[in-house]
Design a protein around this motif. Structure first.
Motif, PDB file in Angstrom:
ATOM      1  N   ARG A 140      35.684  38.306  58.689  1.00  0.00           N
ATOM      2  CA  ARG A 140      35.281  38.601  57.658  1.00  0.00           C
ATOM      3  C   ARG A 140      36.108  39.501  56.852  1.00  0.00           C
ATOM      4  N   GLN A 141      36.279  39.152  55.295  1.00  0.00           N
ATOM      5  CA  GLN A 141      37.364  40.182  55.003  1.00  0.00           C
ATOM      6  C   GLN A 141      36.783  41.644  54.328  1.00  0.00           C
ATOM      7  N   GLN A 142      37.737  42.750  53.911  1.00  0.00           N
ATOM      8  CA  GLN A 142      36.220  43.580  53.639  1.00  0.00           C
ATOM      9  C   GLN A 142      37.031  43.647  52.101  1.00  0.00           C
ATOM     10  N   GLY A 143      36.310  43.657  50.913  1.00  0.00           N
ATOM     11  CA  GLY A 143      35.956  44.020  49.757  1.00  0.00           C
ATOM     12  C   GLY A 143      34.069  43.390  49.244  1.00  0.00           C
ATOM     13  N   SER A 144      34.078  44.192  47.756  1.00  0.00           N
ATOM     14  CA  SER A 144      33.065  44.357  47.343  1.00  0.00           C
ATOM     15  C   SER A 144      32.820  43.016  45.935  1.00  0.00           C
ATOM     16  N   PRO A 145      30.939  43.262  45.977  1.00  0.00           N
ATOM     17  CA  PRO A 145      30.476  42.094  44.656  1.00  0.00           C
ATOM     18  C   PRO A 145      31.031  43.119  43.665  1.00  0.00           C
ATOM     19  N   SER A 146      30.912  41.463  42.772  1.00  0.00           N
ATOM     20  CA  SER A 146      31.539  41.972  41.771  1.00  0.00           C
ATOM     21  C   SER A 146      30.372  41.083  40.226  1.00  0.00           C
ATOM     22  N   ALA A 147      30.646  40.877  39.177  1.00  0.00           N
ATOM     23  CA  ALA A 147      29.958  40.635  38.441  1.00  0.00           C
ATOM     24  C   ALA A 147      30.639  39.443  38.262  1.00  0.00           C
ATOM     25  N   PHE A 148      32.057  38.743  38.545  1.00  0.00           N
ATOM     26  CA  PHE A 148      32.122  37.449  38.343  1.00  0.00           C
ATOM     27  C   PHE A 148      32.157  36.510  39.956  1.00  0.00           C
ATOM     28  N   ILE A 171      38.931  24.217  39.613  1.00  0.00           N
ATOM     29  CA  ILE A 171      37.855  24.776  39.897  1.00  0.00           C
ATOM     30  C   ILE A 171      38.115  26.324  40.914  1.00  0.00           C
ATOM     31  N   LYS A 172      37.363  27.434  40.602  1.00  0.00           N
ATOM     32  CA  LYS A 172      38.134  29.101  41.074  1.00  0.00           C
ATOM     33  C   LYS A 172      35.890  29.410  41.709  1.00  0.00           C
ATOM     34  N   MET A 173      36.679  30.405  41.891  1.00  0.00           N
ATOM     35  CA  MET A 173      35.462  31.190  43.393  1.00  0.00           C
ATOM     36  C   MET A 173      35.909  32.832  43.526  1.00  0.00           C
ATOM     37  N   PHE A 174      34.967  33.440  42.787  1.00  0.00           N
ATOM     38  CA  PHE A 174      35.387  34.523  43.473  1.00  0.00           C
ATOM     39  C   PHE A 174      33.871  35.414  44.563  1.00  0.00           C
ATOM     40  N   GLY A 175      34.684  35.911  45.014  1.00  0.00           N
ATOM     41  CA  GLY A 175      33.588  36.712  45.852  1.00  0.00           C
ATOM     42  C   GLY A 175      33.719  37.463  47.381  1.00  0.00           C
ATOM     43  N   GLY A 176      33.323  38.498  47.560  1.00  0.00           N
ATOM     44  CA  GLY A 176      33.599  39.276  48.234  1.00  0.00           C
ATOM     45  C   GLY A 176      35.121  40.556  48.464  1.00  0.00           C
ATOM     46  N   GLY A 177      35.671  40.221  47.506  1.00  0.00           N
ATOM     47  CA  GLY A 177      36.420  41.449  46.962  1.00  0.00           C
ATOM     48  C   GLY A 177      37.692  39.978  47.012  1.00  0.00           C
ATOM     49  N   HIS A 178      37.242  38.252  46.565  1.00  0.00           N
ATOM     50  CA  HIS A 178      38.701  37.689  47.071  1.00  0.00           C
ATOM     51  C   HIS A 178      38.825  36.455  46.037  1.00  0.00           C
ATOM     52  N   PHE A 179      39.009  36.081  45.859  1.00  0.00           N
ATOM     53  CA  PHE A 179      39.231  34.716  44.876  1.00  0.00           C
ATOM     54  C   PHE A 179      39.793  33.324  45.657  1.00  0.00           C
ATOM     55  N   ILE A 180      39.589  32.124  45.336  1.00  0.00           N
ATOM     56  CA  ILE A 180      40.350  30.968  45.723  1.00  0.00           C
ATOM     57  C   ILE A 180      40.142  29.787  44.267  1.00  0.00           C
ATOM     58  N   PHE A 181      41.151  29.405  44.197  1.00  0.00           N
ATOM     59  CA  PHE A 181      41.838  28.542  42.738  1.00  0.00           C
ATOM     60  C   PHE A 181      42.112  27.269  43.189  1.00  0.00           C
ATOM     61  N   GLY A 233      27.230  35.550  28.773  1.00  0.00           N
ATOM     62  CA  GLY A 233      25.986  35.850  28.949  1.00  0.00           C
ATOM     63  C   GLY A 233      26.332  35.724  30.731  1.00  0.00           C
ATOM     64  N   GLU A 234      25.326  35.086  31.210  1.00  0.00           N
ATOM     65  CA  GLU A 234      25.345  34.883  32.430  1.00  0.00           C
ATOM     66  C   GLU A 234      26.410  33.250  33.310  1.00  0.00           C
ATOM     67  N   ASN A 235      26.194  32.741  32.416  1.00  0.00           N
ATOM     68  CA  ASN A 235      26.931  31.374  33.087  1.00  0.00           C
ATOM     69  C   ASN A 235      28.331  30.951  32.612  1.00  0.00           C
ATOM     70  N   GLU A 236      28.958  32.002  31.651  1.00  0.00           N
ATOM     71  CA  GLU A 236      30.028  31.724  31.465  1.00  0.00           C
ATOM     72  C   GLU A 236      31.628  32.690  30.834  1.00  0.00           C
ATOM     73  N   LEU A 237      32.186  32.612  31.786  1.00  0.00           N
ATOM     74  CA  LEU A 237      33.950  33.451  31.630  1.00  0.00           C
ATOM     75  C   LEU A 237      35.237  32.895  31.335  1.00  0.00           C
ATOM     76  N   ASN A 238      35.286  34.788  30.544  1.00  0.00           N
ATOM     77  CA  ASN A 238      37.081  34.212  29.552  1.00  0.00           C
ATOM     78  C   ASN A 238      37.808  34.913  30.522  1.00  0.00           C
ATOM     79  N   GLN A 239      38.663  34.208  31.267  1.00  0.00           N
ATOM     80  CA  GLN A 239      39.950  34.487  31.565  1.00  0.00           C
ATOM     81  C   GLN A 239      41.220  34.628  31.027  1.00  0.00           C
ATOM     82  N   THR A 240      41.747  35.728  30.548  1.00  0.00           N
ATOM     83  CA  THR A 240      43.165  35.823  30.032  1.00  0.00           C
ATOM     84  C   THR A 240      44.078  36.166  30.332  1.00  0.00           C
TER      85      THR A 240
END
Length: 255
Positions: A140-148, A171-181, A233-240
């Motif tokens: 397990r890696q250290q990290g906090s939850p986020s809205a993303f 495809i991209k995922m966020f969780g536990g203060g980390h990301f994967i694409f 909203g809850e189900n769409e995300l913009n990333q710039t």
């Protein structure tokens, strides 16, 4: 499904939680978070092979994703999909891999939770005339939850000049203060596949910093990238973000 994909998507052992070094206590669910692979142990007819590689897996909001560079094919190996706990087992239903969408696949995983992460194992895995027993160790890696947090699919990608990149998917995922694409795109008529994973943090102004750990892109490890992220909203995300001095906006929908 090939052994190489199944190898990473299924495990069968009892679901446990670590109590002391001598005994363990039963738990019902693995807490969401990001995990790095410690090692993989393969046993065939008493012959043991231990593999180590850069691989991350994230569980968050009833979704999962993993990615790594396969040592045999030297190509990305990626899986992402839905999770559900049922009768004490974790059911993973992959909906994407490195080649695109999937459907109709379900794997029942029993997980042994440890003090520092968890174990996944499968016995009697058959492939091409071989029968393997496999154990994966995850830290397990250290990290906090986020809205993303969660699993996202790219819907649109637009550059500062207004042009859209053709045949680009991600495809991209966020969780536990980390990301994967995981992404694919065409270069001179040839399909390219890439993945990456790392840490992400959010400052007081809401600016996201992604720090690379491993990727199929050269020199990705240790690099930092600034992004502006916004939930619609809850189900769409913009990333710039800026790439080669040009602003790029990517729009995702939650999976």
């Amino acid at each position: 499904m090939s052994f190489k994909s199944l190898f990473l998507s299924a495990a069968i052992i009892s679901l446990l939680g670590c109590a002391t070094e001598e005994e363990v206590a039963v738990t019902t669910e693995l807490t969401d978070g990001a995990f790095l692979l410690g090692d993989v142990t393969l046993t065939e007819k008493g012959e043991v092979t231990v593999l180590k590689r850069a691989q991350m897996k994230i569980y968050s909001n009833d979704r999962y994703m993993f990615a790594f560079m396969h040592e045999d094919t030297t190509k990305p190996d990626v899986g992402a999909g839905l999770t559900e706990w049922k009768d004490g087992a974790l059911i993973e239903s992959p909906i994407f891999n490195q080649d695109g969408p999937l459907e109709g696949l379900h794997f029942s995983l029993d997980i042994e939770e440890t003090e520092g992460g968890f174990l996944q194992s499968i016995e009697g895995l058959e492939s091409n005339g071989h029968v393997y027993d496999m154990v994966e160790t995850w830290d397990r890696q250290q990290g906090s939850p986020s809205a993303f947090d969660g699993l996202w699919k790219l819907q649109d990608r637009v550059s500062e000049e207004g042009g859209e990149i053709a045949e680009f998917s991600e495809i991209k995922m966020f969780g536990g203060g980390h990301f994967i694409f995981s992404q694919s795109f065409m270069v001179e008529g040839e399909m390219q596949q890439h993945f990456g994973f790392g840490e992400f943090s959010i400052d007081a102004e809401g600016v996201v910093t992604e720090t690379g750990i491993a990727s199929s892109f050269e020199d990705f490890a240790g690099t930092q990238h600034k992004l502006t992220m916004e939930l619609i909203g809850e189900n769409e995300l913009n990333q710039t973000f800026l790439w080669d001095g040009k602003s790029i906006t990517q729009s995702y929908i939650r999976q």
